[in-house]
Design a protein around this motif. Structure first.
Motif, PDB file in Angstrom:
ATOM      1  N   ARG A 273       0.828  -1.211   0.000  1.00  0.00           N
ATOM      2  CA  ARG A 273       0.000   0.000   0.000  1.00  0.00           C
ATOM      3  C   ARG A 273       0.859   1.256   0.000  1.00  0.00           C
ATOM      4  O   ARG A 273       1.887   1.339   0.660  1.00  0.00           O
ATOM      5  CB  ARG A 273      -0.902  -0.035   1.241  1.00  0.00           C
ATOM      6  N   THR A 274       0.402   2.267  -0.746  1.00  0.00           N
ATOM      7  CA  THR A 274       1.010   3.594  -0.735  1.00  0.00           C
ATOM      8  C   THR A 274       0.012   4.565  -0.120  1.00  0.00           C
ATOM      9  O   THR A 274      -1.127   4.651  -0.581  1.00  0.00           O
ATOM     10  CB  THR A 274       1.360   4.061  -2.166  1.00  0.00           C
ATOM     11  N   ARG A 275       0.406   5.255   0.915  1.00  0.00           N
ATOM     12  CA  ARG A 275      -0.500   6.170   1.608  1.00  0.00           C
ATOM     13  C   ARG A 275      -1.071   7.225   0.658  1.00  0.00           C
ATOM     14  O   ARG A 275      -0.363   7.773  -0.171  1.00  0.00           O
ATOM     15  CB  ARG A 275       0.219   6.859   2.769  1.00  0.00           C
ATOM     16  N   GLN A 276      -2.358   7.473   0.822  1.00  0.00           N
ATOM     17  CA  GLN A 276      -3.090   8.469   0.042  1.00  0.00           C
ATOM     18  C   GLN A 276      -3.139   8.153  -1.454  1.00  0.00           C
ATOM     19  O   GLN A 276      -3.467   9.023  -2.263  1.00  0.00           O
ATOM     20  CB  GLN A 276      -2.502   9.870   0.258  1.00  0.00           C
ATOM     21  N   SER A 277      -2.833   6.918  -1.816  1.00  0.00           N
ATOM     22  CA  SER A 277      -3.006   6.466  -3.209  1.00  0.00           C
ATOM     23  C   SER A 277      -3.735   5.125  -3.183  1.00  0.00           C
ATOM     24  O   SER A 277      -3.164   4.082  -3.518  1.00  0.00           O
ATOM     25  CB  SER A 277      -1.657   6.328  -3.917  1.00  0.00           C
ATOM     26  N   PRO A 278      -4.990   5.137  -2.743  1.00  0.00           N
ATOM     27  CA  PRO A 278      -5.702   3.871  -2.532  1.00  0.00           C
ATOM     28  C   PRO A 278      -5.989   3.120  -3.821  1.00  0.00           C
ATOM     29  O   PRO A 278      -6.333   3.708  -4.842  1.00  0.00           O
ATOM     30  CB  PRO A 278      -7.004   4.323  -1.857  1.00  0.00           C
ATOM     31  N   ARG A 279      -5.816   1.812  -3.741  1.00  0.00           N
ATOM     32  CA  ARG A 279      -6.117   0.935  -4.868  1.00  0.00           C
ATOM     33  C   ARG A 279      -7.508   0.323  -4.748  1.00  0.00           C
ATOM     34  O   ARG A 279      -8.058  -0.172  -5.736  1.00  0.00           O
ATOM     35  CB  ARG A 279      -5.083  -0.199  -4.926  1.00  0.00           C
ATOM     36  N   HIS A 280      -8.063   0.340  -3.528  1.00  0.00           N
ATOM     37  CA  HIS A 280      -9.335  -0.318  -3.251  1.00  0.00           C
ATOM     38  C   HIS A 280      -9.836   0.160  -1.888  1.00  0.00           C
ATOM     39  O   HIS A 280      -9.205   1.015  -1.243  1.00  0.00           O
ATOM     40  CB  HIS A 280      -9.182  -1.841  -3.271  1.00  0.00           C
ATOM     41  N   TYR A 281     -10.962  -0.390  -1.466  1.00  0.00           N
ATOM     42  CA  TYR A 281     -11.598   0.032  -0.211  1.00  0.00           C
ATOM     43  C   TYR A 281     -10.675  -0.150   0.989  1.00  0.00           C
ATOM     44  O   TYR A 281     -10.646   0.718   1.883  1.00  0.00           O
ATOM     45  CB  TYR A 281     -12.889  -0.767  -0.013  1.00  0.00           C
ATOM     46  N   ILE A 282      -9.942  -1.251   1.049  1.00  0.00           N
ATOM     47  CA  ILE A 282      -9.044  -1.508   2.191  1.00  0.00           C
ATOM     48  C   ILE A 282      -8.047  -0.368   2.343  1.00  0.00           C
ATOM     49  O   ILE A 282      -7.859   0.177   3.443  1.00  0.00           O
ATOM     50  CB  ILE A 282      -8.292  -2.843   2.008  1.00  0.00           C
ATOM     51  N   ASP A 283      -7.399  -0.001   1.250  1.00  0.00           N
ATOM     52  CA  ASP A 283      -6.430   1.100   1.294  1.00  0.00           C
ATOM     53  C   ASP A 283      -7.093   2.397   1.738  1.00  0.00           C
ATOM     54  O   ASP A 283      -6.543   3.140   2.560  1.00  0.00           O
ATOM     55  CB  ASP A 283      -5.805   1.308  -0.092  1.00  0.00           C
ATOM     56  N   ALA A 284      -8.266   2.688   1.190  1.00  0.00           N
ATOM     57  CA  ALA A 284      -8.967   3.934   1.529  1.00  0.00           C
ATOM     58  C   ALA A 284      -9.322   3.961   3.005  1.00  0.00           C
ATOM     59  O   ALA A 284      -9.221   5.006   3.664  1.00  0.00           O
ATOM     60  CB  ALA A 284     -10.220   4.075   0.666  1.00  0.00           C
ATOM     61  N   TYR A 285      -9.724   2.822   3.547  1.00  0.00           N
ATOM     62  CA  TYR A 285     -10.091   2.763   4.970  1.00  0.00           C
ATOM     63  C   TYR A 285      -8.855   2.976   5.839  1.00  0.00           C
ATOM     64  O   TYR A 285      -8.901   3.716   6.842  1.00  0.00           O
ATOM     65  CB  TYR A 285     -10.746   1.421   5.294  1.00  0.00           C
ATOM     66  N   LEU A 286      -7.740   2.350   5.477  1.00  0.00           N
ATOM     67  CA  LEU A 286      -6.504   2.513   6.255  1.00  0.00           C
ATOM     68  C   LEU A 286      -6.027   3.965   6.219  1.00  0.00           C
ATOM     69  O   LEU A 286      -5.480   4.467   7.214  1.00  0.00           O
ATOM     70  CB  LEU A 286      -5.425   1.564   5.720  1.00  0.00           C
ATOM     71  N   ASP A 287      -6.243   4.642   5.102  1.00  0.00           N
ATOM     72  CA  ASP A 287      -5.928   6.078   5.040  1.00  0.00           C
ATOM     73  C   ASP A 287      -6.767   6.850   6.050  1.00  0.00           C
ATOM     74  O   ASP A 287      -6.262   7.763   6.730  1.00  0.00           O
ATOM     75  CB  ASP A 287      -6.196   6.627   3.629  1.00  0.00           C
ATOM     76  N   GLU A 288      -8.056   6.492   6.162  1.00  0.00           N
ATOM     77  CA  GLU A 288      -8.939   7.172   7.116  1.00  0.00           C
ATOM     78  C   GLU A 288      -8.491   6.917   8.556  1.00  0.00           C
ATOM     79  O   GLU A 288      -8.561   7.815   9.408  1.00  0.00           O
ATOM     80  CB  GLU A 288     -10.389   6.704   6.922  1.00  0.00           C
ATOM     81  N   ILE A 289      -8.053   5.711   8.846  1.00  0.00           N
ATOM     82  CA  ILE A 289      -7.566   5.401  10.197  1.00  0.00           C
ATOM     83  C   ILE A 289      -6.395   6.299  10.546  1.00  0.00           C
ATOM     84  O   ILE A 289      -6.318   6.877  11.648  1.00  0.00           O
ATOM     85  CB  ILE A 289      -7.167   3.919  10.315  1.00  0.00           C
ATOM     86  N   ALA A 298     -13.262   9.629  16.549  1.00  0.00           N
ATOM     87  CA  ALA A 298     -13.339   9.042  15.211  1.00  0.00           C
ATOM     88  C   ALA A 298     -13.758   7.579  15.305  1.00  0.00           C
ATOM     89  O   ALA A 298     -13.432   6.874  16.269  1.00  0.00           O
ATOM     90  CB  ALA A 298     -11.998   9.160  14.502  1.00  0.00           C
ATOM     91  N   SER A 299     -14.485   7.117  14.305  1.00  0.00           N
ATOM     92  CA  SER A 299     -15.017   5.746  14.337  1.00  0.00           C
ATOM     93  C   SER A 299     -14.171   4.753  13.555  1.00  0.00           C
ATOM     94  O   SER A 299     -14.400   3.543  13.636  1.00  0.00           O
ATOM     95  CB  SER A 299     -16.433   5.739  13.771  1.00  0.00           C
ATOM     96  N   PHE A 300     -13.204   5.235  12.790  1.00  0.00           N
ATOM     97  CA  PHE A 300     -12.389   4.328  11.981  1.00  0.00           C
ATOM     98  C   PHE A 300     -11.399   3.578  12.863  1.00  0.00           C
ATOM     99  O   PHE A 300     -10.651   4.178  13.634  1.00  0.00           O
ATOM    100  CB  PHE A 300     -11.648   5.104  10.896  1.00  0.00           C
ATOM    101  N   SER A 301     -11.408   2.258  12.744  1.00  0.00           N
ATOM    102  CA  SER A 301     -10.520   1.419  13.542  1.00  0.00           C
ATOM    103  C   SER A 301     -10.308   0.099  12.817  1.00  0.00           C
ATOM    104  O   SER A 301     -11.061  -0.251  11.895  1.00  0.00           O
ATOM    105  CB  SER A 301     -11.126   1.149  14.926  1.00  0.00           C
ATOM    106  N   GLN A 302      -9.310  -0.659  13.224  1.00  0.00           N
ATOM    107  CA  GLN A 302      -9.052  -1.967  12.625  1.00  0.00           C
ATOM    108  C   GLN A 302     -10.245  -2.896  12.817  1.00  0.00           C
ATOM    109  O   GLN A 302     -10.617  -3.648  11.908  1.00  0.00           O
ATOM    110  CB  GLN A 302      -7.789  -2.583  13.250  1.00  0.00           C
ATOM    111  N   GLU A 303     -10.854  -2.834  14.001  1.00  0.00           N
ATOM    112  CA  GLU A 303     -12.003  -3.699  14.274  1.00  0.00           C
ATOM    113  C   GLU A 303     -13.180  -3.329  13.386  1.00  0.00           C
ATOM    114  O   GLU A 303     -13.822  -4.206  12.791  1.00  0.00           O
ATOM    115  CB  GLU A 303     -12.397  -3.586  15.743  1.00  0.00           C
TER     116      GLU A 303
END
Length: 495
Positions: A273-289, A298-303
């Motif tokens: 993964r490259t930060r702020q260059s999401p390839r899919h939903y997983i990447d986009a969610y990790l950016d939000e975390i 904030a509600s974004f978490s690994q769980e």
């Protein structure tokens, strides 16, 4: 000897008194719990009327078989809005298009919450997306999901081509059966889920990936178990968790197994993964975390990432899969649709295909009761007072069989979606994806998938049942209504 005898008598008396005391305490405790339960079953002032509940368990037994049909029949007695008692859980049921629209559209904010039911509290802690309470957490997750579906899916010009590629994998797999009988359930499920997988993970899973197939089967089983009588009992009496039996135990075991698997595939597809260059939903969610790391609210978490991925897989698979399975079943009973290999723009030139799919969604009611809602505040509907946090069930089956809007709704007739010139027409009381704040965010994707999968299938194959076999049209009950397992023969059409 005398002393020993007296001691024995004292011990005997003490033991008897102890049993008496414990028995008395148990009776008092049970009486208290009974009174408390009966008090919970009292209808709030101004609450809608409904069928008389049984003591303690309320109307739960009435929902054991075809609850959507039972609720529609009760609406003929008590009105379009009535109440049920689900073991002390006061519930309002909305029946018919008019009252559903009145609540979900005209009072959308008040009917946008989720009920804090013990089953969902245990499984998702009311986090993630679908079961999140109405508030910041849900808004954040909904926005991310909508943007991801648009950016990685339906908003891409190339995405239709990706679905068409999956259609080819799908029909090629059917071709391998060479016209012999097979059960299409697993194949359809894998094909449909792969479209959602492209958005979530940027990748598809091979049809012989047994690990992923196993996860999808567990998802499907849990969708069925979550609407079982045991699920209703658990919500009313969560203490039954201590029992060594019951379908709720299987539900929780499955969920735990799925979460472990989801954690593994999330980690797998986050690699590189490259930060702020999401390839899919997983990447986009990790950016939000990462972006919200300094915000304690904030509600974004690994769980919640795991919960959200699981919910999106279920939502993106179950409805569309079962709609296609129903369509295949009915096409083996009715004349098939023919034409050249389709594209999305063919919708305007293939109105009968669209009409067939819409009628399948209406007639088969894949999600007959929607997803349970709750009031986010005190509501007033048709003179009835509905307190905050009341469980609300939208009976979409009653909407699709509403005689006010559908002529002979009990008849399967795609022609009801065609005008006098054979052009496709939309109908107002058509709500397979629900309405309001909580309407299905994957509706555009689902319609795209159904059209391309179904029309591609019908262009290449003629569908028949094995000789002498006519499968049951009775649905298998659960949160979704799916066909009972059936075998079908797909014979190549002459090009």
């Amino acid at each position: 000897m005398v002393l020993t005898g007296r001691l024995a008598v004292l011990l005997k008396v003490s033991y008897g008194q102890a049993c008496l005391y414990l028995g008395s305490l148990l009776i008092i405790l049970l009486s208290f719990l009974l009174v408390r339960q009966l008090a919970k079953q009292r209808r709030p002032r101004g609450f809608p009327p409904g069928p008389t509940p049984l003591p303690v368990i309320g109307n739960i037994l009435s929902l054991a078989s075809e609850p959507h049909v039972y609720m529609k029949k009760q609406s003929e007695i008590h009105g379009q809005i009535f109440s049920l008692d689900l073991g002390g859980i006061s519930t309002v049921v909305l029946n018919g298009y008019d009252v559903v629209k009145e609540c979900l559209v005209h009072q959308s904010d008040l009917f946008a919450d989720r009920p804090s039911l013990p089953l969902f509290e245990k499984m998702t802690k009311m986090g993630g997306l679908l079961n999140a309470k109405y508030g910041r957490g849900w808004i954040e997750h909904r926005k991310l999901a909508v943007n991801s579906f648009r950016f990685f899916g339906t908003g891409q010009k190339t995405f239709e081509h990706k679905i068409s590629e999956e259609c080819m994998f799908f029909v090629d797999a059917i071709d391998e059966h060479k016209g012999k009988p097979f059960d299409p359930k697993l194949l359809v499920t894998n094909a449909v889920s792969n479209v959602t997988n492209l958005i979530l993970f940027g990748n598809r899973f091979a049809y012989d990936d047994h690990e992923f197939q196993h996860m999808i089967e567990i998802f499907s089983e849990n969708v069925e178990l979550a609407a079982s009588g045991w699920a209703f009992l658990y919500n009313a009496f969560p203490w039954i968790e201590i029992l060594p039996f019951g379908k709720h135990r299987k539900l929780f075991h499955n969920a735990a197994e799925v979460y472990v698997f989801l954690q593994q595939i999330v980690e797998r597809f986050a690699q590189g993964r490259t930060r702020q260059s999401p390839r899919h939903y997983i990447d986009a969610y990790l950016d939000e975390i990462e972006q919200s790391a300094g915000d304690p609210a904030a509600s974004f978490s690994q769980e919640n990432l795991i919960f959200s991925v699981g919910e999106l897989i279920i939502a993106g698979t179950e409805t569309t899969t079962n709609a296609i399975r129903w369509a295949m079943l009915y096409m083996a009973l009715y004349p098939s649709v023919q034409g050249r290999p389709p594209a999305l723009e063919d919708r305007l030139r293939m109105p009968y295909v669209e009409a067939v799919l819409y009628e399948v969604l209406r007639f088969c009611n894949v999600v007959p009761l929607g997803i349970f809602r709750a009031t986010s505040g005190d509501a007033l509907v048709r003179g009835y007072s509905i307190p905050r946090s009341t469980l609300v069930i939208t009976n979409l089956y009653s909407v699709h069989f509403d005689e006010k809007y559908w002529s002979h709704p009990e008849v399967f007739s795609p022609e009801r979606f065609l005008d006098g010139n054979g052009n496709f027409v939309r109908r107002e009381a058509f709500l397979p994806f629900s309405l309001g704040r909580r309407h299905c965010l994957g509706e555009p994707l689902a319609k795209m998938e159904m059209f391309l999968f179904f029309s591609t299938l019908m262009q290449r194959f003629s569908l028949q049942f094995p000789p002498g076999v006519v499968p049951s049209l009775t649905p298998k009950l659960g949160m979704t209504l799916q066909p009972l397992p059936y075998a079908i023969c797909a014979t190549r059409r002459q090009q």
